[in-house]
Design a protein around this motif. Sequence first.
Motif, PDB file in Angstrom:
ATOM      1  N   ARG A 120    -109.746  93.452 -23.934  1.00 29.70           N
ATOM      2  CA  ARG A 120    -108.749  92.192 -23.159  1.00 29.70           C
ATOM      3  C   ARG A 120    -109.992  91.568 -22.269  1.00 29.70           C
ATOM      4  N   PHE A 121    -110.137  89.931 -22.393  1.00 22.69           N
ATOM      5  CA  PHE A 121    -110.860  89.217 -21.552  1.00 22.69           C
ATOM      6  C   PHE A 121    -109.917  88.857 -20.398  1.00 22.69           C
ATOM      7  N   ARG A 122    -110.613  88.833 -19.187  1.00 26.70           N
ATOM      8  CA  ARG A 122    -109.933  88.302 -18.038  1.00 26.70           C
ATOM      9  C   ARG A 122    -110.439  86.884 -17.959  1.00 26.70           C
ATOM     10  N   THR A 123    -109.677  85.878 -17.993  1.00 25.67           N
ATOM     11  CA  THR A 123    -110.279  84.652 -17.902  1.00 25.67           C
ATOM     12  C   THR A 123    -109.485  83.655 -16.736  1.00 25.67           C
ATOM     13  N   ARG A 124    -109.961  82.701 -16.415  1.00 22.72           N
ATOM     14  CA  ARG A 124    -109.228  81.980 -15.187  1.00 22.72           C
ATOM     15  C   ARG A 124    -107.636  81.680 -15.571  1.00 22.72           C
ATOM     16  N   VAL A 130    -105.131  86.476 -19.086  1.00 22.80           N
ATOM     17  CA  VAL A 130    -105.713  87.525 -20.104  1.00 22.80           C
ATOM     18  C   VAL A 130    -105.714  87.277 -21.284  1.00 22.80           C
ATOM     19  N   VAL A 131    -106.643  87.355 -21.961  1.00 23.66           N
ATOM     20  CA  VAL A 131    -106.762  87.101 -23.549  1.00 23.66           C
ATOM     21  C   VAL A 131    -107.032  88.500 -24.326  1.00 23.66           C
ATOM     22  N   THR A 132    -106.015  89.148 -24.859  1.00 23.23           N
ATOM     23  CA  THR A 132    -106.197  90.303 -25.619  1.00 23.23           C
ATOM     24  C   THR A 132    -106.870  89.831 -27.058  1.00 23.23           C
ATOM     25  N   ALA A 133    -108.245  90.192 -27.120  1.00 21.23           N
ATOM     26  CA  ALA A 133    -108.748  89.780 -28.183  1.00 21.23           C
ATOM     27  C   ALA A 133    -108.798  90.807 -29.339  1.00 21.23           C
ATOM     28  N   LEU A 134    -108.645  91.948 -29.020  1.00 21.05           N
ATOM     29  CA  LEU A 134    -108.712  93.153 -30.191  1.00 21.05           C
ATOM     30  C   LEU A 134    -107.311  94.270 -29.505  1.00 21.05           C
ATOM     31  N   GLY A 155    -110.626  87.089 -41.467  1.00 24.22           N
ATOM     32  CA  GLY A 155    -109.554  86.814 -40.669  1.00 24.22           C
ATOM     33  C   GLY A 155    -109.703  85.533 -40.036  1.00 24.22           C
ATOM     34  N   PRO A 156    -108.416  84.673 -39.650  1.00 24.67           N
ATOM     35  CA  PRO A 156    -108.601  83.449 -39.171  1.00 24.67           C
ATOM     36  C   PRO A 156    -109.340  83.215 -37.860  1.00 24.67           C
ATOM     37  N   SER A 157    -109.896  82.231 -37.751  1.00 24.43           N
ATOM     38  CA  SER A 157    -110.723  81.923 -36.441  1.00 24.43           C
ATOM     39  C   SER A 157    -109.988  82.513 -35.146  1.00 24.43           C
ATOM     40  N   GLY A 158    -110.815  83.181 -34.293  1.00 25.41           N
ATOM     41  CA  GLY A 158    -110.249  83.753 -33.018  1.00 25.41           C
ATOM     42  C   GLY A 158    -109.572  85.118 -33.030  1.00 25.41           C
ATOM     43  N   CYS A 159    -109.525  85.587 -34.112  1.00 25.70           N
ATOM     44  CA  CYS A 159    -108.899  86.788 -34.260  1.00 25.70           C
ATOM     45  C   CYS A 159    -109.559  88.055 -34.165  1.00 25.70           C
ATOM     46  N   GLY A 160    -110.920  87.959 -33.316  1.00 25.73           N
ATOM     47  CA  GLY A 160    -111.631  88.887 -32.753  1.00 25.73           C
ATOM     48  C   GLY A 160    -112.804  89.418 -33.518  1.00 25.73           C
ATOM     49  N   LYS A 161    -113.049  88.926 -34.552  1.00 26.85           N
ATOM     50  CA  LYS A 161    -114.425  89.417 -35.474  1.00 26.85           C
ATOM     51  C   LYS A 161    -115.587  89.557 -34.975  1.00 26.85           C
ATOM     52  N   SER A 162    -116.006  88.694 -34.160  1.00 28.45           N
ATOM     53  CA  SER A 162    -117.204  88.609 -33.348  1.00 28.45           C
ATOM     54  C   SER A 162    -117.098  89.489 -32.331  1.00 28.45           C
ATOM     55  N   THR A 163    -115.900  89.472 -31.711  1.00 26.76           N
ATOM     56  CA  THR A 163    -115.736  90.518 -30.586  1.00 26.76           C
ATOM     57  C   THR A 163    -116.016  91.806 -31.017  1.00 26.76           C
ATOM     58  N   LEU A 164    -115.358  92.352 -32.384  1.00 27.46           N
ATOM     59  CA  LEU A 164    -115.397  93.606 -32.569  1.00 27.46           C
ATOM     60  C   LEU A 164    -117.045  93.971 -33.014  1.00 27.46           C
ATOM     61  N   PHE A 211    -126.684  87.090 -35.645  1.00 26.09           N
ATOM     62  CA  PHE A 211    -125.490  86.128 -34.766  1.00 26.09           C
ATOM     63  C   PHE A 211    -125.074  85.249 -35.583  1.00 26.09           C
ATOM     64  N   GLN A 212    -123.927  84.578 -35.086  1.00 23.57           N
ATOM     65  CA  GLN A 212    -123.289  83.352 -35.769  1.00 23.57           C
ATOM     66  C   GLN A 212    -124.190  82.275 -35.510  1.00 23.57           C
ATOM     67  N   GLN A 213    -124.885  81.959 -34.427  1.00 16.79           N
ATOM     68  CA  GLN A 213    -125.866  81.182 -34.275  1.00 16.79           C
ATOM     69  C   GLN A 213    -127.310  81.862 -34.734  1.00 16.79           C
ATOM     70  N   ASP A 271    -122.769  88.301 -38.674  1.00 16.95           N
ATOM     71  CA  ASP A 271    -121.498  87.522 -37.919  1.00 16.95           C
ATOM     72  C   ASP A 271    -121.823  86.124 -38.768  1.00 16.95           C
ATOM     73  N   GLU A 272    -121.164  85.897 -39.872  1.00 14.70           N
ATOM     74  CA  GLU A 272    -121.240  84.946 -40.689  1.00 14.70           C
ATOM     75  C   GLU A 272    -122.731  84.384 -40.859  1.00 14.70           C
ATOM     76  N   PRO A 273    -123.402  85.251 -41.303  1.00 17.35           N
ATOM     77  CA  PRO A 273    -124.869  84.942 -41.609  1.00 17.35           C
ATOM     78  C   PRO A 273    -125.050  83.793 -42.772  1.00 17.35           C
ATOM     79  N   THR A 328    -117.059  87.346 -42.302  1.00 16.25           N
ATOM     80  CA  THR A 328    -117.169  86.071 -43.068  1.00 16.25           C
ATOM     81  C   THR A 328    -115.744  85.401 -43.116  1.00 16.25           C
ATOM     82  N   HIS A 329    -115.866  84.132 -43.723  1.00 17.29           N
ATOM     83  CA  HIS A 329    -114.542  83.414 -43.870  1.00 17.29           C
ATOM     84  C   HIS A 329    -114.287  83.164 -45.238  1.00 17.29           C
ATOM     85  N   SER A 330    -115.517  83.624 -46.092  1.00 18.38           N
ATOM     86  CA  SER A 330    -115.191  83.400 -47.500  1.00 18.38           C
ATOM     87  C   SER A 330    -114.479  84.720 -48.276  1.00 18.38           C
TER      88      SER A 330
HETATM   89  N1  LIG Z   1    -116.458  86.060 -23.427  1.00 19.86           N
HETATM   90  C1  LIG Z   1    -115.137  85.767 -23.582  1.00 19.86           C
HETATM   91  N2  LIG Z   1    -114.442  85.544 -22.484  1.00 19.86           N
HETATM   92  C2  LIG Z   1    -113.211  85.170 -22.746  1.00 19.86           C
HETATM   93  N3  LIG Z   1    -112.485  85.204 -23.731  1.00 19.86           N
HETATM   94  C3  LIG Z   1    -113.178  85.561 -25.153  1.00 19.86           C
HETATM   95  C4  LIG Z   1    -114.382  85.758 -24.809  1.00 19.86           C
HETATM   96  N4  LIG Z   1    -115.125  86.068 -26.099  1.00 19.86           N
HETATM   97  C5  LIG Z   1    -113.997  85.980 -27.063  1.00 19.86           C
HETATM   98  N5  LIG Z   1    -112.959  85.705 -26.232  1.00 19.86           N
HETATM   99  C6  LIG Z   1    -111.540  85.367 -26.943  1.00 19.86           C
HETATM  100  O1  LIG Z   1    -111.197  86.501 -28.004  1.00 19.86           O
HETATM  101  C7  LIG Z   1    -110.949  86.040 -28.929  1.00 19.86           C
HETATM  102  C8  LIG Z   1    -111.667  86.365 -30.252  1.00 19.86           C
HETATM  103  O2  LIG Z   1    -112.839  85.692 -30.300  1.00 19.86           O
HETATM  104  P1  LIG Z   1    -113.844  86.091 -31.316  1.00 19.86           P
HETATM  105  O3  LIG Z   1    -114.906  85.159 -30.839  1.00 19.86           O
HETATM  106  O4  LIG Z   1    -114.022  87.314 -31.431  1.00 19.86           O
HETATM  107  O5  LIG Z   1    -113.167  85.296 -32.505  1.00 19.86           O
HETATM  108  P2  LIG Z   1    -113.693  85.237 -34.122  1.00 19.86           P
HETATM  109  O6  LIG Z   1    -112.778  85.876 -34.929  1.00 19.86           O
HETATM  110  O7  LIG Z   1    -115.232  85.474 -34.190  1.00 19.86           O
HETATM  111  O8  LIG Z   1    -113.582  83.745 -34.585  1.00 19.86           O
HETATM  112  P3  LIG Z   1    -114.347  82.695 -35.382  1.00 19.86           P
HETATM  113  O9  LIG Z   1    -114.009  83.174 -36.554  1.00 19.86           O
HETATM  114  O10 LIG Z   1    -114.128  81.436 -34.962  1.00 19.86           O
HETATM  115  O11 LIG Z   1    -115.832  82.812 -35.066  1.00 19.86           O
HETATM  116  C9  LIG Z   1    -110.694  84.463 -28.798  1.00 19.86           C
HETATM  117  O12 LIG Z   1    -109.316  84.209 -28.433  1.00 19.86           O
HETATM  118  C10 LIG Z   1    -111.568  83.915 -27.768  1.00 19.86           C
HETATM  119  O13 LIG Z   1    -111.181  83.202 -27.242  1.00 19.86           O
END
Ligand SMILES: Nc1ncnc2c1ncn2[C@@H]1O[C@H](COP(=O)(O)OP(=O)(O)OP(=O)(O)O)[C@@H](O)[C@H]1O
Lengths: 308, 264
Positions: free
Chosen positions: A42-46, A49-53, A70-79, A114-116, A191-193, A224-226
């Motif tokens: 979970r990310f605590r933001t202003r 709370v965002v549940t990323a995973l 998985g779709p954008s924002g589903c937490g792949k990079s976070t994992l 990394f993604q970048q 990450d999406e190399p 990957t997205h492909s």
């Molecule tokens: N440092 C952070 N602080 C707050 N929220 C975050 C942070 N990092 C990721 N998130 C949130 O966690 C969720 C998952 O993000 P993540 O970057 O893992 O997605 P993703 O699956 O990699 O997406 P994409 O395919 O677009 O790269 C998103 O809703 C994002 O807003």
Amino acid sequence: MRSIPVPTGSRSGSTTSAVAPAAGAPRPGPAAAVRAVGVHKRFRTRAGVVTALQDVHLEVAAGEFVSLIGPSGCGKSTLLRLVADLEEPTSGELSVFGKAPRVAREAQDYGIAFQQAGLLPWRSVRGNVELPLELHGVGRRERAGRARELLALVGLSDFADHTPAQLSGGMQQRVAIARALAERPSLLLMDEPFGALDEMTRERMQTELVRICAESGAAVVFVTHSIPEAVFLSDRVVVMSPRPGRISAVVPIRLPGTGERTEGLREDAAFFAAVTAVREALHGGAAGTPAVAAPETAAGAPRGVDLR
Amino acid sequence: MSTTTSSAVRAAGGDVLRRALPPVLLGVVGLAAWQALVVAADVPPFLLPSPTAIVEQLVEVGPLVLEASLATGANVLVGTLLGAVVAVLAALLAARSRPVDAVLSPTAAAIAVLPIVALAPVLNTMFGTTTTTPRRLVVAAVVFAPVFVTTLRGLRQVLPVHRELLRSYAATPAQLARTVTIPGALPYLFTGLRIASSTGVIAAVVAEYFGGLQDGLGSRITSAAANSAYPRAWAFVVGAILLGLAVYLLTLAAERLVARRQGL
Ligand SMILES: Nc1ncnc2c1ncn2[C@@H]1O[C@H](COP(=O)(O)OP(=O)(O)OP(=O)(O)O)[C@@H](O)[C@H]1O
Ligand SMILES: [Mg+2]
């Protein structure tokens, strides 16, 4: 390619090599490259709370190639970042080769792209590839040799002395991949190399990656997205769904014949069948792809795509 | 390939010419008008000597102007180096520790707004009038603030992806500084240096107005004016302008070089 010794000696070898089982593992066997049990993030933001995973269970065997899709924002990079110890799980257990992620990071068990691309703009392409070797005290001559090999591998031998700003986005990504491979890690986090590559280069890089992994026995977690890319590369495709991010299906890919991933596979009917299966899993687990939210230690393993 | 490069170079050369022509023309016209005004209105030399009179003096006391420029230039160089080194060290400290930053940043801001040259007489008394130390310290103090501010900003510009990359390599803080933070801050440092250099030259010249050694441009300007040698005073002013220009171009070239090396 193999003339230079592994600096950290951390490679666990190929899939067939025996590795001591992790103590107390539910299933005895080699220590998994990655083991996630009930991981939440979970990310605590202003804004709140965002549940990323949420409740992620995943096991990647040594030498196994697993894609996250998985779709954008589903937490792949976070994992991926949790595995790399760039972020800490809110709860749950995570281990890399049986060790805590921090210990694995300090032991240089993984290489990451990394993604970048994240190249250092003031270093030449060669200097960027040499960076991890330089930081870990590899000698100048050995570094130069390794950089030459890696740049040849990603097809950028002629650009060794260019600066990153003189390269296209896709070329920069290839440099980042070479850099991730520099220390022959036993786990590659990517990450999406290939996101910035054209289709032709992309397929060539996929084939190269398959070859590198087979040669080095490295396990790979590949975002990957492909769908075709995931199917071509992976032993298993992990499908994730968003809000909250969790694993909705795991699709094992079994190959026809000898199990070689060659160019011919891309035109195989079984390949298209696997693509369809992943697509259906991605679009809501339709058509008999069961949602799996547990590691495949369960007796009734998820029905995959058997291409044999 | 080579033909396109050479034609690009030629185009760039033409571009420079086209951009430089208007100001040069304006300068020539201005000088001509100045000369005409002085001659026609019979302006007394203490008010404004004619450009030809100044050039005459410049030729006559040329070696002296060069000597004085070198003396002042040495003060600028040493003072700038000293100020920049202290500023970079201070910025490195401030970037690493919040409390240090809390002390240093307001100090730098205060130094930036203070008329430092006003310190020159005090420093003359402290260090004696037979040394260049007071002047160099004044230059150093003037250079400190802009270099500190820009370098600190540069040190804080580390991209998250670079920070994480180095974390993934389990790099030590010293390795992070050497391979990422400091190289990334270099263009900022050189921008600060360019901004500081012109004020540094002004400070070096003006600091000489308050007595002390008589070897620099500032001293020569005051003594020539005191002896009613107005065209000669102006000849030294021209020397000061050329010195300022030289220092500025030097720092500009350094800034460009560093920026290009980083692909900016
Ligand atoms: N440092 C952070 N602080 C707050 N929220 C975050 C942070 N990092 C990721 N998130 C949130 O966690 C969720 C998952 O993000 P993540 O970057 O893992 O997605 P993703 O699956 O990699 O997406 P994409 O395919 O677009 O790269 C998103 O809703 C994002 O807003
Ligand atoms: Mg992502």
